[in-house]
Structure formats: C-alpha cells, structure tokens
Motif scaffolding. Structure first.
Motif: not given
Length: 420
Positions: A215-222, A244-252, A296-307
């Motif tokens: 999963l790739t979720l390109d959205c706010c998380r506030n 859970q072992k076969k799910i990989a979520v990448i947050y934007g 490119r001096k863009i200070y956003q950080m993505c992260k993933h949730d992978i078991i």
C-alpha cells in the motif's frame, strides 16, 4: 577459465550478443606451445588451418543469463498482479482544499504499475469503502499473487468520532459510554468528507488472499478534532499474524504531519523509480525517497509499516514483484562462473542484497574484459608466430643447395671404331 560476456561488442564477437548472455569456457581452448620446432610443410599446413583462440571458436555455452540478472531475480508464485488507484482531488467539503498534483500522481503511479495485469483507477470518489469492496469482490475470483493499493488525496488521524446518542452502556455509577459510528485513527477522506479507516482497508484487501499486499498512502496524517465526552470507539478486528507478515504499507508522510501537494510522495517515488531502472528494494523505498527529498531541500518524510520476519521482505523488489532467489554453490555445475584459477559463484543468498549482486556482476565484467584482451593478445602472438614460421620455411626453400658427388663415376659403352 569461464568468462562472463557482459557487453555487446560486434568487433569482438561478431554477432553483438546481448549483455550477460553467455559464459565462455576458456579451459577448452586450443593451446599454443611457447616453443615450436621448425615444422615440415604438412605440419605447417595443419598449423595454419588451426584457428587461434577466438570467441566464435571457443564459445561453449555453460549458462544463459537473460536480461543481465534474470535467473538471480525470479518472480514470486504465479498469479494475477492487480492494483487499485484512488485519486481524490476535488472535495465538496470547504475545509478540504483542491489538490492540484493528484492527477499527475495518478499518471506516475500508473506508469510504475505498467507490468501489472490489471490497474483500476478511480477518481474523486465519495465512498472509498464501497470502491474497495467492489474491487475486492472481483479479485476474489482470481489467484492474486501481488496486490497494490494507492491513494492520493486528503487524509487524517481522526480523533473526532460521531456517536449514536441512543446507543450507550451505563456503568454502576451512572457513567455513559457511547458507541462510535465513525472510524478513528488513520483514515482516508472521501470527496464528501466520509472517512475510511486504513485498518479496515487492510482487512478488506486481505480477503483477496494475495501473496503480497503493498500500500502507498500519499495523504496527510495530522490529527483532527477532540472530544471531552467518553466514547467507546468502534471495535477494530485484529489482523492475524500470518496476514501481517505479507502487508507492506508506505505512508507518504510521518505520523501527525501533513503531506505536500506540489512535491508529493508519489511524484518523488516515481523519480526514484526511474533512477533505479524500474525496480526498488521495498525496504529501501523510504530511505531513497527521503534522501531525494532532502537533497532538494523538501522537508517531508515518508515511512513504512512492515512486519519483518527473517528475510521475508529483504529481497522483495517493488513494483514488479521480483525477489532475489538464493542459489547454492556447486563446483561441479557447468553454470558456475570461474575467473582465473579460482571458482566463484554468483550467490544471492539471504545475506546478499541486490546491490551486492550488481556489484559482483560489475566486478566480473571488469575481470572478463581483461581476459578477453588477453585472448586477443594471444591470438595476435599466434598469428605472428605462424608468420615467422612461414618466413623461415620460405627462406630455407630459396637457399636449398643441391649436392654433387666429388668423384662421379662415369660409364662408357664399348664403341666400335672403323679405320679410314
């Protein structure tokens, strides 16, 4: 010596074989002696007819490696690769502004998923849950090996829930606990403001029983909202350990932060995707995207949730569902790659990453180039040696001396003479 042919060179091979196409077995080459006696004419003819070492003569195919590292990279189990892309840009709710980059995000994601069997794109939907359920119901009829879900739009870490005032439980001291009607935590936002929980999304997609779910979720998380009332949140069904072992979520973006629209995660992911040649180790996506943003001096950080359990995701390549397949060393196997006098194997075991494999191939390419040059030098030396032999034989032929006996024996026939 077995040499890995790594580049196309028509001047060397004569047929322009594709990179990493064949292995050439050098130990079967005809060898020329360092000291050669002056041959007879028959030997010279045989020597001239024996071709010096050349790739067209000595090539003995040991192993065919297609497309550079095909055979090291193998696809996962057979099945359908399906993807669902939801693009929400235009919202009816006033507190959700229009997202201008969502359309280009969709184009980028579609390009990255071009190897998939089915890619469904939904734009500006109010009911994300309904779209996901319809997609899942259709895919449940297939054997799904790889399922990818992408969302570009508004998102929220919801802390404000709607309750049913007539549905509550009352404790012995009179305290009321209401049941929520809306999801909490990380949610995607439909175009009319309706929320759909990421947790519920995972459960729904798992009904397809995919081998891998990304999963790739390109959205706010506030975070949004707050409530002083005591509310019992809608129950979340736990996801099994096996799933859970076969799910990989990448947050934007990282938790409780907003996501940038002009320099979105999807756009940066597509940039990295092209730089990496169309395949990215899934565990390196976050680090590569974050580094690209930072450069490119863009200070956003993505992260993933992978078991991670052992190496279940270590060698998985996104988006083309490739994984590095281990190979056991077998010195008797004709597919082994030997350089010099020592045998070496291209091994992609659990400790070897894709970068290690590529680095090893490049090293072998350099070694192979040196050995090809050595072959060419030997070939030239053999030609010169043959030419020298021809010159010597020719010179001896010109200087040949015919020996005449010093005391030749003369025989005379008896002759009758007539007196005059």
């Amino acid at each position: 010596v077995i040499i890995l042919t790594s580049v196309s060179d028509k001047s060397r091979k004569g047929d322009g074989t594709h990179a990493f196409d064949i292995l050439v077995q050098r130990d079967k080459l005809p060898k020329m002696k360092s000291t050669i006696k002056l041959p007879t004419k028959n030997k010279l003819k045989r020597l001239k007819s024996a071709k010096p070492p050349s790739s067209s003569l000595v090539a003995k195919i040991g192993v065919v490696i297609r497309s550079g590292i095909n055979g090291i990279l193998q696809t996962v189990d057979n099945g359908v690769k399906a993807a669902l892309i939801i693009l929400n840009a235009a919202y009816s709710a006033s507190h959700y502004p229009y997202l201008h980059s969502v359309a280009s995000d969709g184009e980028s994601m579609e390009k990255m998923l071009q190897s998939y069997d089915e890619v469904q794109i939904i734009q500006n939907t109010s009911d994300i849950e309904d779209v996901v359920k319809n997609f899942t119901a259709r895919q449940m009829k297939n054997q799904v090996k790889c399922l990818h879900f992408h969302y570009s739009g508004h998102g929220v870490d919801n802390a404000e829930v709607e309750i049913d005032p007539h549905s509550y439980s009352k404790s012995f001291d009179g305290h009321k606990t209401y049941l929520s009607l809306t999801p909490s935590g990380e949610c995607m936002v439909g175009c009319d403001g309706e929320l759909y929980s990421v947790h519920d999304l995972k459960h729904e997609l798992l009904k397809c029983n995919p081998t891998r779910l990304t999963l790739t979720l390109d959205c706010c998380r506030n975070s949004r909202g707050g409530n002083k009332e005591s509310v019992r949140l809608r129950e979340k069904t736990p996801i099994s350990k096996a799933n859970q072992k076969k799910i990989a979520v990448i947050y934007g973006t990282s938790n409780l932060h907003t996501a940038c629209d002009t320099n979105s995660f999807t756009r940066e992911l597509h940039k990295v995707y092209e730089e990496e040649g169309g395949n990215i180790p899934i565990l390196q996506i976050v680090s590569k995207v974050n580094k690209s943003w930072e450069d490119r001096k863009i200070y956003q950080m993505c992260k993933h949730d992978i078991i991670e359990v052992g190496n279940n995701w270590k060698n998985y390549m996104w988006p083309n569902a490739y994984t590095i397949k281990a190979q056991k060393e077998n010195t008797s196997c004709p597919g082994s790659i030997v350089t010099g006098t020592k045998r070496k194997m291209i091994r992609s075991d659990d400790e070897m990453t894709l970068e290690d494999v590529v680095k090893k191939l490049k090293t072998m390419e350099n070694e192979q180039a040196e050995r090809i040059q050595k072959l060419e030098n030997e070939k030239q030396e053999d030609k010169e040696r043959i030419q020298n032999l021809e010159n010597k034989v020719s010179e001896l032929s010109r200087k040949r001396i015919v020996r005449i006996p010093s005391n030749p024996k003369k025989s005379f026939r008896n002759t009758n003479y007539t007196a005059v």
